[in-house]
Design a protein around this motif. Sequence first.
Motif, PDB file in Angstrom:
ATOM      1  N   GLU A  59      32.278  44.516  44.227  1.00 62.26           N
ATOM      2  CA  GLU A  59      32.260  44.097  45.632  1.00 62.26           C
ATOM      3  C   GLU A  59      33.649  43.663  46.074  1.00 62.26           C
ATOM      4  O   GLU A  59      34.080  43.944  47.193  1.00 62.26           O
ATOM      5  CB  GLU A  59      31.231  42.971  45.823  1.00 62.26           C
ATOM      6  N   ALA A  81      29.638  42.828  54.384  1.00 67.52           N
ATOM      7  CA  ALA A  81      29.009  43.796  53.484  1.00 67.52           C
ATOM      8  C   ALA A  81      27.545  43.899  53.900  1.00 67.52           C
ATOM      9  O   ALA A  81      26.805  42.925  53.864  1.00 67.52           O
ATOM     10  CB  ALA A  81      29.138  43.354  52.037  1.00 67.52           C
ATOM     11  N   SER A  84      24.466  47.286  49.474  1.00 71.28           N
ATOM     12  CA  SER A  84      25.144  47.695  48.240  1.00 71.28           C
ATOM     13  C   SER A  84      24.166  48.402  47.322  1.00 71.28           C
ATOM     14  O   SER A  84      22.989  48.068  47.280  1.00 71.28           O
ATOM     15  CB  SER A  84      25.701  46.469  47.506  1.00 71.28           C
ATOM     16  N   VAL A 140      29.330  50.197  48.536  1.00 71.94           N
ATOM     17  CA  VAL A 140      29.129  49.055  49.431  1.00 71.94           C
ATOM     18  C   VAL A 140      29.333  49.555  50.846  1.00 71.94           C
ATOM     19  O   VAL A 140      30.375  50.133  51.163  1.00 71.94           O
ATOM     20  CB  VAL A 140      30.096  47.898  49.122  1.00 71.94           C
TER      21      VAL A 140
END
Length: 148
Positions: A59, A81, A84, A140
């Motif tokens: 990440e 974000a 993911s 992501v």
Amino acid sequence: MVYERIKQHMMETLPLVRTLGIHIDSIGPGTAEVSMPDDSKLHNHLGTPHAGALFTLAETASGAAMAGGFAELIMGLRPVAKESRIQYQKVAKGATRASGRVPGDLAALKAQLAADGKIAFPVNVDIFDQEGTLAAQVTVDWYLSAKR
């Protein structure tokens, strides 16, 4: 240089990254290289890097690559974000590194951001262990909009 400022800002504002010993090695236009040392405090029950630590490594690489892709704009943007996905390939052994990259045309993404005021796009990350074995692949999805 702008990439060094991004690196410094990320390291100052992401305490979990510092806690895990993650280091942002390089940031470029839509790319990043990030590493994490082998530390028994970050191991799982098998004595290998914990999945959560590997995910945080990935990440971080994705965020650094995203920021590098929008380097001249990033301080005025709000990155989030959004989603993911991680696919573990092999058990990682020892120190790990992650390579992040924004796929596609950065100029087109910037044009879409300018036109719409927001954008969503993926960043792909490969995680390798100290022997160079591909341990995991991560995507992501980032969402960028102007700071309010």
